[in-house]
Design a protein around this motif. Structure first.
Motif, mmCIF file in Angstrom:
data_model
loop_
_atom_site.group_PDB
_atom_site.id
_atom_site.type_symbol
_atom_site.label_atom_id
_atom_site.label_comp_id
_atom_site.label_asym_id
_atom_site.label_seq_id
_atom_site.Cartn_x
_atom_site.Cartn_y
_atom_site.Cartn_z
ATOM 1 N N UNK A 450 0.817 -1.211 0.000
ATOM 2 C CA UNK A 450 0.000 0.000 0.000
ATOM 3 C C UNK A 450 0.855 1.267 0.000
ATOM 4 N N UNK A 451 2.185 1.093 0.095
ATOM 5 C CA UNK A 451 3.078 2.241 0.112
ATOM 6 C C UNK A 451 3.629 2.583 1.475
ATOM 7 N N UNK A 452 3.308 1.776 2.487
ATOM 8 C CA UNK A 452 3.816 2.050 3.831
ATOM 9 C C UNK A 452 5.311 1.765 3.903
ATOM 10 N N UNK A 453 5.992 2.522 4.742
ATOM 11 C CA UNK A 453 7.408 2.266 5.028
ATOM 12 C C UNK A 453 7.472 1.718 6.438
ATOM 13 N N UNK A 454 7.679 0.416 6.527
ATOM 14 C CA UNK A 454 7.625 -0.267 7.816
ATOM 15 C C UNK A 454 8.734 -1.300 7.873
ATOM 16 N N UNK A 455 9.452 -1.304 8.969
ATOM 17 C CA UNK A 455 10.598 -2.194 9.119
ATOM 18 C C UNK A 455 10.405 -3.061 10.351
ATOM 19 N N UNK A 456 10.473 -4.377 10.150
ATOM 20 C CA UNK A 456 10.429 -5.296 11.270
ATOM 21 C C UNK A 456 11.862 -5.640 11.683
ATOM 22 N N UNK A 457 11.995 -6.493 12.684
ATOM 23 C CA UNK A 457 13.303 -6.759 13.286
ATOM 24 C C UNK A 457 13.745 -8.191 13.026
ATOM 25 N N UNK A 458 14.996 -8.351 12.619
ATOM 26 C CA UNK A 458 15.590 -9.683 12.493
ATOM 27 C C UNK A 458 15.089 -10.465 11.296
ATOM 28 N N UNK A 459 15.652 -11.668 11.141
ATOM 29 C CA UNK A 459 15.314 -12.513 10.008
ATOM 30 C C UNK A 459 13.872 -12.987 10.047
ATOM 31 N N UNK A 460 13.314 -13.121 11.232
ATOM 32 C CA UNK A 460 11.958 -13.646 11.362
ATOM 33 C C UNK A 460 10.886 -12.555 11.264
ATOM 34 N N UNK A 461 11.292 -11.307 11.130
ATOM 35 C CA UNK A 461 10.320 -10.233 10.962
ATOM 36 C C UNK A 461 9.446 -10.013 12.173
ATOM 37 N N UNK A 462 10.060 -9.740 13.304
ATOM 38 C CA UNK A 462 9.332 -9.558 14.553
ATOM 39 C C UNK A 462 9.400 -8.097 15.000
ATOM 40 N N UNK A 463 8.720 -7.782 16.121
ATOM 41 C CA UNK A 463 8.808 -6.459 16.724
ATOM 42 C C UNK A 463 10.179 -6.315 17.390
ATOM 43 N N UNK A 464 10.634 -5.078 17.621
ATOM 44 C CA UNK A 464 9.958 -3.805 17.358
ATOM 45 C C UNK A 464 9.743 -3.514 15.873
ATOM 46 N N UNK A 465 8.629 -2.807 15.607
ATOM 47 C CA UNK A 465 8.317 -2.334 14.266
ATOM 48 C C UNK A 465 8.587 -0.837 14.196
ATOM 49 N N UNK A 466 9.308 -0.417 13.163
ATOM 50 C CA UNK A 466 9.563 1.005 12.930
ATOM 51 C C UNK A 466 8.744 1.443 11.723
ATOM 52 N N UNK A 467 7.897 2.436 11.912
ATOM 53 C CA UNK A 467 6.982 2.875 10.867
ATOM 54 C C UNK A 467 7.266 4.337 10.542
ATOM 55 N N UNK A 468 7.548 4.607 9.285
ATOM 56 C CA UNK A 468 7.806 5.972 8.824
ATOM 57 C C UNK A 468 6.495 6.599 8.383
ATOM 58 N N UNK A 469 6.209 7.803 8.905
ATOM 59 C CA UNK A 469 4.961 8.477 8.582
ATOM 60 C C UNK A 469 4.853 8.802 7.101
ATOM 61 N N UNK A 470 3.615 8.840 6.600
ATOM 62 C CA UNK A 470 3.412 9.068 5.165
ATOM 63 C C UNK A 470 3.869 10.459 4.749
ATOM 64 N N UNK A 471 3.837 11.442 5.681
ATOM 65 C CA UNK A 471 4.325 12.780 5.324
ATOM 66 C C UNK A 471 5.834 12.738 5.081
ATOM 67 N N UNK A 472 6.524 11.949 5.925
ATOM 68 C CA UNK A 472 7.968 11.789 5.735
ATOM 69 C C UNK A 472 8.252 11.097 4.414
ATOM 70 N N UNK A 473 7.395 10.128 4.086
ATOM 71 C CA UNK A 473 7.585 9.393 2.838
ATOM 72 C C UNK A 473 7.215 10.230 1.621
ATOM 73 N N UNK A 474 6.437 11.290 1.817
ATOM 74 C CA UNK A 474 6.100 12.180 0.717
ATOM 75 C C UNK A 474 4.888 11.773 -0.090
ATOM 76 N N UNK A 475 4.153 10.762 0.369
ATOM 77 C CA UNK A 475 2.973 10.348 -0.371
ATOM 78 C C UNK A 475 2.006 9.627 0.558
ATOM 79 N N UNK A 476 0.764 9.482 0.107
ATOM 80 C CA UNK A 476 -0.239 8.788 0.892
ATOM 81 C C UNK A 476 -0.261 7.315 0.520
ATOM 82 N N UNK A 477 -0.935 6.517 1.336
ATOM 83 C CA UNK A 477 -1.104 5.108 1.021
ATOM 84 C C UNK A 477 -2.037 4.952 -0.181
ATOM 85 N N UNK A 478 -1.897 3.842 -0.884
ATOM 86 C CA UNK A 478 -2.741 3.533 -2.032
ATOM 87 C C UNK A 478 -3.550 2.272 -1.730
#
Length: 769
Positions: A450-478
């Motif tokens: 959908x256009x989100x910038x989200x990063x999970x942790x480690x090889x297994x994709x676990x929390x913590x989750x880091x989420x970049x706001x859409x304003x920082x990304x320069x666009x809205x979700x689709x």
């Protein structure tokens, strides 16, 4: 973990420690070092001859003097425990002793001062270049009384000690200082000197400054005698720290002046804001401020220690259950957890005031509540299951100043990921030790589509989750069309919630029907949702309008009592006003297929959700092959259904339940281990389990389980399920790790005992590090 009964170290960490200053902290350090055998020889420097003499008489010191050069020779560690303003003079004395050859150039020099930058500057001035043995430290501990006589070797036990590592410090020196503090019971953490002074300015120096000022203010009042005579406990508690040594705090305030001034300026801004709210009689905003502060005081303790949200101590719990044979009565089950989560989320995003009744005050739902408080939403309560949520609208959330702590709640983290992926600010989602092991890529991956910038942790994709706001990304979700690989209400809800802000339409197609609480509640808040079979769609850009939500009793919690009544002789239980949402009634459908005696009455709707009284009677259950289309409708209830299957006549087969392997524990594996411990023949398969029931056809209810010790792996549903097994057990069952039951069912043990079970709850000190 610190053990107060530990024996002295066999290998000392220092051959001679020199303590400069025998006040409370310095003398306590010396006493702790002696009691733990960390050095065979301790010497001290102090201006008070009486303190030195008493320390010698007590056997604490081997030598003492008012002059450093008299006693320091041969020391390989120096601990500076003097007021901060006298540190420069002490550093000059140490430098002189080093030049005179009394101590080696790599002698460890550490301190216990409340400020750190000034200590480093004093060392730089005295030595010309920072010595390799310099390791600044600060124990966060103290007492009302000061001086040599107030010393306590246990003063630092379970208290934090901040060690400031410098680039110039030798690794051996840092290690030795840390090991000594750990040996006397402290918890060591590291940070830079500048960061230390900034943090302590807010958390220690500012409160002391305010306490001194408040006492001065009241003492200067015309009615000062009455002011102090009628002062309440809050004043006494807060002003206690104003009894501290004025000279010490005078020195600290000047030594850390820059950081303290910034802290005072920030505090003044908050104080002026509070004044404005009172002058303007802004009730909603004031309630929000007070409510957030109240909740935050407890919340941050759990976030820092990664403990379950409602856990108020370091205790673990276990159940000891004596077999009983019958349950009966009419009881009310706590509110539905899924609906409680969503009422907070949508109520916070709505325009207007939402009132919630029946809210589940378990730790999972409370974690969601705290998250929205952290993002600036005013929420009153909970009080006896009632909440008042002052919605901020679709774009009214504010960034949390800290990572958002979800406790043990996977629902909170996954659904909130969808909301935060669409916000204009960055976020970090974290949780306790259990939650941070659970997979989050199942929501992160489609959110990225959908256009989100989200990063999970480690090889297994676990929390913590880091989420970049859409304003920082320069666009809205689709908006996207997403075919779900598994039927999961959490994945579906996450994407639908993100779709509220997305351009265009977001559609989710599920392979089987899953819980539809999100769809129902969106419609209750006036947001259009299109449902076409297993395809659910929302179009972004709409608004939510506040409404009243009545949370029904949780059918997942009711399931334990449904099975309890079904498997035990002469039993009859009525569960009042339980939610019977058709996407949640798999437990009823499966039990009926097993020939359980279940009837529904007083059917109605509460807050858009169907509810009914459920009555269950003792039943001769039979084993079945569980239809796969019912699996998503009973995914949380399978642990207790395994108990029912064990009591049934014949074989029960479950397939299509891989989702159970990524819950709070691998529920298939953990349940199988527990069942086998209690004597049940079962087989784990890739996506389910085969259970050979031990029921009989003669109308009796013999014991099918033996006694035994069950490890729940801190999974609340595992613990409650094996509690139900005691109704058909031949001997006592003990269950370890039951403190997490509060995640979904507060006072489960009390309610179970009320209807005829015999559970003893035991609390003990946690053995986990």
């Amino acid at each position: 973990m610190y053990n107060p009964k530990r024996k002295p170290n066999k290998s000392p960490l220092s051959q001679q420690v020199c303590v400069i200053g025998l006040g409370l902290i310095g003398a306590s350090v010396a006493q702790a070092i002696k009691d733990h055998g960390l050095s065979p020889r301790i010497v001290a420097v102090d201006r008070h001859a009486l303190s030195l003499a008493e320390a010698m008489d007590d056997g604490l010191l081997q030598a003492g003097s008012a002059v450093l050069s008299d006693v320091v020779a041969g020391s390989d560690m120096i601990v500076i425990a003097v007021p901060v303003q006298t540190v420069p003079a002490v550093m000059n004395d140490i430098a002189a002793a080093m030049r005179a050859g009394l101590i080696a150039s790599d002698c460890i020099i550490t301190d216990v001062c409340s400020t750190k930058v000034n200590v480093i500057e004093a060392a730089q001035a005295a030595f010309g270049a920072l010595p390799t043995g310099l390791v600044p430290a600060h124990p966060i501990a103290g007492a009302e009384h000061s001086g040599y006589h107030a010393r306590r070797a246990t003063l630092f036990v379970n208290h934090s000690v901040i060690v400031c590592t410098l680039e110039s410090s030798a690794a051996k020196a840092i290690t030795t200082v840390c090991r000594i503090w750990e040996a006397i019971g402290a918890q060591v953490m590291t940070m830079s000197a500048t960061r230390h002074d900034q943090i302590l300015a807010h958390t220690s120096h500012l409160p002391h400054l305010l306490a001194f000022n408040l006492v001065e203010q009241l003492a200067g009042h015309d009615d000062n005698l009455d002011m102090f005579r009628y002062a309440a406990g809050g004043f006494r508690d807060f002003s206690r720290i104003a009894a501290s040594d004025p000279k010490m705090w005078h020195d600290i305030f000047f030594a850390n002046d820059d950081a303290i001034i910034k802290a005072l300026d920030t505090y003044n801004d908050y104080l002026q804001h509070l004044r404005t709210l009172i002058v303007q009689k802004d009730s909603t905003a004031l309630m929000g401020l007070l409510g957030r502060a109240q909740a935050a005081r407890r919340h941050f303790g759990h976030m820092l220690s990664s403990t379950p949200y409602t856990d108020t101590s370091t205790m673990s719990a276990s159940y000891t259950i004596t077999p009983s044979t019958t349950v009966s009565g009419t009881i009310a089950i706590p509110g539905d957890k899924s609906v409680s989560h969503r009422s907070i989320m949508l109520g916070s995003l709505a325009e207007g005031v939402t009132r919630v009744t029946g809210f589940l005050e378990g730790e999972d739902a409370l974690a969601t509540l705290q998250a929205f408080r952290d993002m600036g939403v005013t929420i009153e309560g909970p009080h006896d299951g009632e909440l008042v949520i002052h919605g901020v609208g679709m774009n009214g959330l504010k960034p949390s100043k800290t990572p958002i702590y979800m406790g043990n709640s996977g629902t909170s983290m996954r659904l909130l990921s969808g909301i935060l992926a669409a916000q204009s600010f960055d976020s970090v989602l974290t949780g306790d030790a259990s939650l941070t092991k659970r997979p989050m890529e199942r929501v992160a991956a489609p959110l990225r589509q959908m256009g989100a910038i989200i990063q999970s942790t480690g090889e297994k994709g676990t929390a913590p989750l880091s989420i970049t706001g859409r304003a920082t990304a320069g666009e809205t979700l689709k908006g996207i069309d997403y075919d779900m690989p598994v039927a999961s209400a959490q994945i579906k809800s996450c994407l639908l919630l993100a779709g509220l802000w997305a351009e265009g339409t977001t559609s989710v197609t599920q392979p089987e029907v899953s819980r539809d609480h999100t769809e129902r509640m969106l419609q209750a808040f006036g947001y259009p949702v299109t449902v076409d079979g297993n395809r659910i769609s929302v179009t972004g850009g709409g608004t939510l309008t506040a409404c009243d939500i009545a949370v029904p009793a949780d059918i997942s919690s009711a399931a334990f009592f449904m099975v309890a009544a079904a498997i035990s002789q002469n039993s009859e239980l009525t569960l009042k006003q339980v939610g019977i949402n058709p996407t949640r009634t798999g437990i009823i459908d499966i039990l009926k297929l097993m020939q359980a005696d279940i009837t529904l009455s007083n059917q109605t709707h509460v807050g858009g959700e169907p509810v009914a009284d459920i009555t269950i009677r003792a039943s001769q259950l039979v084993g079945i092959e569980i239809p796969e289309h019912l699996v998503p409708l009973a995914i949380d209830e399978f642990p207790v259904l395994f108990i029912a299957a064990s009591c049934a006549v014949g074989r029960t087969v479950l397939t299509g339940a891989k989702e159970l392997r990524v819950k709070e524990s691998d529920r298939i594996a953990v349940m199988a281990t527990g069942l086998q411990t209690l004597g049940i023949d079962c087989e784990v398969t890739e996506d389910g389990m085969i259970i050979n029931g031990k029921g009989v056809t003669d109308g009796s209810y013999p014991a099918v389980f033996g006694g035994g010790h069950i490890v729940s792996h801190h999974d609340h549903r595992i613990a409650m399920s094996f509690t139900v097994a005691s109704l058909r057990a031949s001997d006592t069952i003990t269950i370890e790790g039951t403190e997490t039951v509060n995640t979904s069912f507060p006072d489960f043990a009390g309610l179970a005992n009320q209807v005829g079970m015999a559970i003893t709850v035991t609390e003990s000190e946690s053995t986990e590090a």
